[in-house]
Enzyme design. Structure first.
Site, mmCIF file in Angstrom:
data_model
loop_
_atom_site.group_PDB
_atom_site.id
_atom_site.type_symbol
_atom_site.label_atom_id
_atom_site.label_comp_id
_atom_site.label_asym_id
_atom_site.label_seq_id
_atom_site.Cartn_x
_atom_site.Cartn_y
_atom_site.Cartn_z
ATOM 1 N N HIS A 189 0.856 -1.186 0.000
ATOM 2 C CA HIS A 189 0.000 0.000 0.000
ATOM 3 C C HIS A 189 0.894 1.239 0.000
ATOM 4 C CE1 HIS A 189 1.046 0.109 4.231
ATOM 5 N NE2 HIS A 189 0.421 -1.038 4.462
ATOM 6 N N GLY A 237 1.937 3.074 2.267
ATOM 7 C CA GLY A 237 2.979 3.068 3.297
ATOM 8 C C GLY A 237 4.242 2.399 2.785
ATOM 9 N N HIS A 238 4.076 1.268 2.099
ATOM 10 C CA HIS A 238 5.230 0.602 1.496
ATOM 11 C C HIS A 238 5.848 1.473 0.396
ATOM 12 C CE1 HIS A 238 2.790 -2.945 2.943
ATOM 13 N NE2 HIS A 238 3.963 -3.214 3.473
ATOM 14 N N GLY A 296 9.189 1.393 8.479
ATOM 15 C CA GLY A 296 8.235 2.412 8.903
ATOM 16 C C GLY A 296 8.230 2.629 10.405
ATOM 17 N N GLN A 325 9.210 -2.894 16.468
ATOM 18 C CA GLN A 325 9.967 -3.669 15.482
ATOM 19 C C GLN A 325 11.186 -2.876 14.996
ATOM 20 O OE1 GLN A 325 8.131 -5.934 12.007
ATOM 21 N NE2 GLN A 325 8.792 -4.077 10.964
ATOM 22 N N LEU A 332 -2.015 3.647 7.611
ATOM 23 C CA LEU A 332 -2.108 2.580 6.614
ATOM 24 C C LEU A 332 -1.565 1.275 7.183
ATOM 25 C CD1 LEU A 332 -1.054 4.302 3.280
ATOM 26 C CD2 LEU A 332 -3.339 3.789 4.099
#
Length: 273
Positions: free
Chosen positions: A31, A33-34, A144, A150, A181
């Site tokens: 999406h 975001g990627h 992100g 993470q 997102l």
């Protein structure tokens, strides 16, 4: 754009590229975001690799591994339009064997927040990211800020294992209404999506309180809980950027994190203050 599934083929091919390599590891269902990660990689590097691999070791029993969205054809088209140089598309047997060496997440940072309710999740994340780093051997890797824990643990792994890659954090991308997102947003019904907006609103409230010179973590959490009601809250935490508990917001060194269940979908979001 090349599509490569074989590990050795990719390693051999990348050795011929005398360019700065930027790497964006994903689990697919790409999406905007990627795309923001890919754009940052293209901005900073001469050659961009995107991996698409739904990593089984980071899913616990009963989680949504089998339901996780898979759209390889669409994802490949997105990567092509975005100017990616190589899509790495391995199968499970290319990455894992029956008798695995694995990496353990740290005893403190790996078992709070997400790690508290998903023990072993970050073991799987760190193991696969380490494998992918060793396959691609990138100069830079892009992650992100939405998945802040993470990001923190991967940065810690790179530091403690002396890996030769620079981690680049990228700001969270949001819909026009503020919803962060996520590949899991597709699980939300129309009504649930409206409820999910309470998560970003609660984070916005934390920012507004800071502007009113309210720094106390306890006070901020109380107001955030009011906004999130009646959602089932996994956690609201206010931490410094080393993921340590703090009693007061430290401007420039604080992350406010929320996990909430919307219907049956678990959503994460945060704001960096």
């Amino acid at each position: 754009m090349k599509i490569i599934s074989d590990v050795n083929e990719l390693k051999t091919y990348l050795k011929t590229q005398k360019k700065t390599i930027g790497f964006v590891p994903t689990m697919g269902a790409l999406h905007d975001g990627h795309l923001s990660l890919i754009k940052e990689a293209k901005k900073g590097c001469e050659f961009v690799v995107v991996s698409i691999f739904v990593n089984p070791t980071q899913f616990l029993a009963g989680e949504d591994l089998d339901k996780y969205p898979s759209r390889n054809d669409a994802d490949i088209k997105i990567c092509s339009f975005a100017g990616v140089d190589v899509v790495f598309l391995p199968q499970r047997e290319d990455i894992y064997s029956s008798d695995e060496v694995s990496i353990k997440s740290p005893n403190v940072r790996g078992f709070v927040l997400e790690g508290a309710t998903r023990p072993g999740h970050f073991d799987g994340v760190l193991t696969v990211v380490n494998k992918l780093f060793n396959i691609v051997n990138p100069d830079y890797a892009y992650f992100g800020k939405k998945d802040a824990q993470q990001l923190n643990l991967i940065s810690l792994m790179v530091k403690q294992l002396f890996l030769d890659v620079i981690i680049i954090p990228v700001d969270t991308v949001r819909e026009s209404d503020g919803l962060a997102l996520s590949s899991r947003n597709i699980y939300l019904s129309k009504e649930e999506r409206l409820e999910a907006l309470k998560i970003s609103r609660s984070l916005h409230e934390a920012s507004k309180m800071l502007q009113k010179n309210i720094y106390n973590s306890k006070e901020v959490k109380i107001e955030m809980k009011k906004i999130l009601a009646p959602l089932e809250i996994g956690y609201i935490e206010i931490l410094n950027r080393d993921f340590e508990m703090i009693k007061s917001i430290e401007v420039g060194n604080t992350i406010v994190l929320v996990e909430a269940l919307v219907g049956s979908t678990r959503l994460l979001d945060n704001i960096w203050l």
